[in-house]
Design a protein around this motif. Structure first.
Motif, PDB file in Angstrom:
ATOM      1  N   ALA A   1       0.817  -1.206   0.000  1.00  0.00           N
ATOM      2  CA  ALA A   1       0.000   0.000   0.000  1.00  0.00           C
ATOM      3  C   ALA A   1       0.853   1.259   0.000  1.00  0.00           C
ATOM      4  O   ALA A   1       0.415   2.324  -0.458  1.00  0.00           O
ATOM      5  CB  ALA A   1      -0.928   0.000   1.221  1.00  0.00           C
ATOM      6  N   MET A   2       2.095   1.142   0.475  1.00  0.00           N
ATOM      7  CA  MET A   2       3.023   2.264   0.486  1.00  0.00           C
ATOM      8  C   MET A   2       3.789   2.369  -0.831  1.00  0.00           C
ATOM      9  O   MET A   2       4.652   3.235  -0.988  1.00  0.00           O
ATOM     10  CB  MET A   2       4.011   2.102   1.642  1.00  0.00           C
ATOM     11  CG  MET A   2       3.393   2.187   3.029  1.00  0.00           C
ATOM     12  SD  MET A   2       4.571   1.672   4.320  1.00  0.00           S
ATOM     13  CE  MET A   2       5.853   2.910   4.104  1.00  0.00           C
ATOM     14  N   GLY A   3       3.491   1.472  -1.778  1.00  0.00           N
ATOM     15  CA  GLY A   3       4.199   1.486  -3.064  1.00  0.00           C
ATOM     16  C   GLY A   3       5.493   0.718  -3.047  1.00  0.00           C
ATOM     17  O   GLY A   3       6.323   0.858  -3.955  1.00  0.00           O
ATOM     18  N   MET A   4       5.681  -0.159  -2.023  1.00  0.00           N
ATOM     19  CA  MET A   4       6.909  -0.954  -1.905  1.00  0.00           C
ATOM     20  C   MET A   4       6.553  -2.426  -1.708  1.00  0.00           C
ATOM     21  O   MET A   4       6.812  -2.995  -0.639  1.00  0.00           O
ATOM     22  CB  MET A   4       7.755  -0.464  -0.728  1.00  0.00           C
ATOM     23  CG  MET A   4       8.240   0.962  -0.832  1.00  0.00           C
ATOM     24  SD  MET A   4       9.389   1.391   0.519  1.00  0.00           S
ATOM     25  CE  MET A   4       8.320   1.183   1.959  1.00  0.00           C
ATOM     26  N   PRO A   5       5.937  -3.076  -2.696  1.00  0.00           N
ATOM     27  CA  PRO A   5       5.581  -4.487  -2.520  1.00  0.00           C
ATOM     28  C   PRO A   5       6.825  -5.353  -2.333  1.00  0.00           C
ATOM     29  O   PRO A   5       7.898  -5.040  -2.858  1.00  0.00           O
ATOM     30  CB  PRO A   5       4.855  -4.826  -3.822  1.00  0.00           C
ATOM     31  CG  PRO A   5       5.381  -3.852  -4.812  1.00  0.00           C
ATOM     32  CD  PRO A   5       5.605  -2.578  -4.041  1.00  0.00           C
ATOM     33  N   ILE A   6       6.656  -6.436  -1.608  1.00  0.00           N
ATOM     34  CA  ILE A   6       7.767  -7.357  -1.373  1.00  0.00           C
ATOM     35  C   ILE A   6       8.075  -8.120  -2.650  1.00  0.00           C
ATOM     36  O   ILE A   6       7.173  -8.618  -3.328  1.00  0.00           O
ATOM     37  CB  ILE A   6       7.434  -8.319  -0.221  1.00  0.00           C
ATOM     38  CG1 ILE A   6       7.370  -7.532   1.091  1.00  0.00           C
ATOM     39  CG2 ILE A   6       8.451  -9.435  -0.107  1.00  0.00           C
ATOM     40  CD1 ILE A   6       6.906  -8.331   2.272  1.00  0.00           C
ATOM     41  N   ALA A   7       9.339  -8.205  -2.989  1.00  0.00           N
ATOM     42  CA  ALA A   7       9.760  -8.925  -4.181  1.00  0.00           C
ATOM     43  C   ALA A   7       9.304 -10.379  -4.091  1.00  0.00           C
ATOM     44  O   ALA A   7       9.462 -11.022  -3.059  1.00  0.00           O
ATOM     45  CB  ALA A   7      11.285  -8.856  -4.326  1.00  0.00           C
ATOM     46  N   GLY A   8       8.722 -10.870  -5.173  1.00  0.00           N
ATOM     47  CA  GLY A   8       8.276 -12.253  -5.217  1.00  0.00           C
ATOM     48  C   GLY A   8       6.916 -12.506  -4.613  1.00  0.00           C
ATOM     49  O   GLY A   8       6.458 -13.652  -4.578  1.00  0.00           O
ATOM     50  N   ASP A   9       6.240 -11.471  -4.123  1.00  0.00           N
ATOM     51  CA  ASP A   9       4.914 -11.635  -3.513  1.00  0.00           C
ATOM     52  C   ASP A   9       3.854 -11.599  -4.606  1.00  0.00           C
ATOM     53  O   ASP A   9       3.521 -10.532  -5.133  1.00  0.00           O
ATOM     54  CB  ASP A   9       4.670 -10.534  -2.494  1.00  0.00           C
ATOM     55  CG  ASP A   9       3.377 -10.725  -1.709  1.00  0.00           C
ATOM     56  OD1 ASP A   9       2.582 -11.615  -2.082  1.00  0.00           O
ATOM     57  OD2 ASP A   9       3.174 -10.002  -0.731  1.00  0.00           O
ATOM     58  N   GLY A  10       3.310 -12.753  -4.934  1.00  0.00           N
ATOM     59  CA  GLY A  10       2.333 -12.847  -6.005  1.00  0.00           C
ATOM     60  C   GLY A  10       0.952 -12.350  -5.638  1.00  0.00           C
ATOM     61  O   GLY A  10       0.126 -12.116  -6.507  1.00  0.00           O
TER      62      GLY A  10
END
Length: 309
Positions: A252-261
């Motif tokens: 939601a902050m514009g920083m999704p976790i890498a590899g999180d589908g």
């Protein structure tokens, strides 16, 4: 003739209770008779039916084979993998390093292999616990998502589980994560408060910056460790512990976790870059677990963090 050495899991119960469970074909009246006749001995001596068994005791039964057929034992947890990475263990708790891809608890149609079942198999094979004789089943005090790796705590007894749950609730057990996120945060460190609602059917949450009906407050603190501009390595401290909190709040902050589908790239091919990295027992008094005060436990490995460039 049959001889049995009592393990820690069977200690504390009476001789008659143990024999009745182990040999269901042996009539109770016959058992009492054979104890009186000294055909059932405890540590090579005459004994009483109500004698309390201790770990290491030797029971000898000089009886016919047809009444000495042991009860066939089958437990679902024995179908779980015996792979278990133990970071710490004592008489009360275990700290487990969970690999990504393994559930903490049974879910959906997957009931066979999970961390709870692996812990139960581990303790059963060690002779520390048996579902037939123990009133408490080993349980987890915290859980992490299937695709998140890292530390979870297991309690070996009811008292330990109650204390761990209380200390988690009062934030006296601090939980730190490592994550690689897409992009770079505006601030090097920040405490973020948001509001979360959960869709139970889809097992997915929504995060808003302001309260909504039925929402729960979530608080997460992060610190930037490294960045290459396109990705960043963060250390994250959970101040509250809600479903998918870190994943959804960072997305939601514009920083999704890498590899999180689910909350990031729906076409992600790499595994989720999130690890429950560190647990700190930050309490002064905790009853039977006070001796753990000040202890800190770290996951054995976090490959994605070590390889971050």
């Amino acid at each position: 003739m049959k001889s049995i050495t009592i393990t820690e899991a069977d200690a504390g119960q009476s001789l008659q209770k143990f024999i009745s469970k182990a040999f269901p074909r042996l009539p109770r009246a016959l058992m009492y008779k054979e104890i009186r006749k000294k055909n059932i001995k405890l540590n090579k001596k005459r004994t009483a039916a109500d004698a309390v068994l201790q770990s290491g005791d030797l029971i000898e039964l000089y009886l016919k084979d047809d009444v000495l057929q042991e009860k066939e034992k089958y437990y679902d947890f024995m179908r779980a993998s015996n792979a278990l990475s133990v970071v710490f263990e004592d008489a009360n708790i275990m700290v487990i390093d969970k690999p990504a891809g393994v559930l903490c608890h049974p879910a959906g149609g997957d009931y066979t292999d999970n961390i709870v079942a692996r812990v139960q198999r581990y303790l059963y094979e060690k002779g520390e616990w048996s579902p037939e004789t123990a009133e408490f089943s080993p349980a987890l005090a915290n859980r992490i998502d299937r695709n998140t790796c890292g530390l979870v705590m297991a309690a070996k007894n009811a008292a330990a589980l109650k204390i761990l749950n209380e200390k988690i609730k009062t934030h006296e057990i601090k939980k730190y994560y490592l994550a690689i996120v897409m992009g770079k945060p505006e601030k090097e460190r920040e405490t973020v408060t948001s509001y979360l609602t959960k869709n139970q059917e889809k097992n997915k949450v929504t995060v808003c910056p302001f309260p909504t009906p039925g929402c729960k407050e979530i608080i997460t603190r992060y610190r930037l460790l490294k960045t290459n501009g396109s990705q960043s390595l963060l250390e994250i401290e959970l101040k509250t512990g809600r479903t998918h909190q870190i994943r959804a709040q960072l997305a939601a902050m514009g920083m999704p976790i890498a590899g999180d589908g689910k909350y990031g790239n729906t076409h992600a091919r790499s595994r989720q870059q999130l690890c429950s990295w560190r647990l700190c027992f930050d309490f002064n008094e905790a009853g039977a677990l006070t001796y753990l005060s000040g202890r800190e436990f770290t996951a054995k490995s976090c490959d994605f963090a070590k390889q971050f460039d």
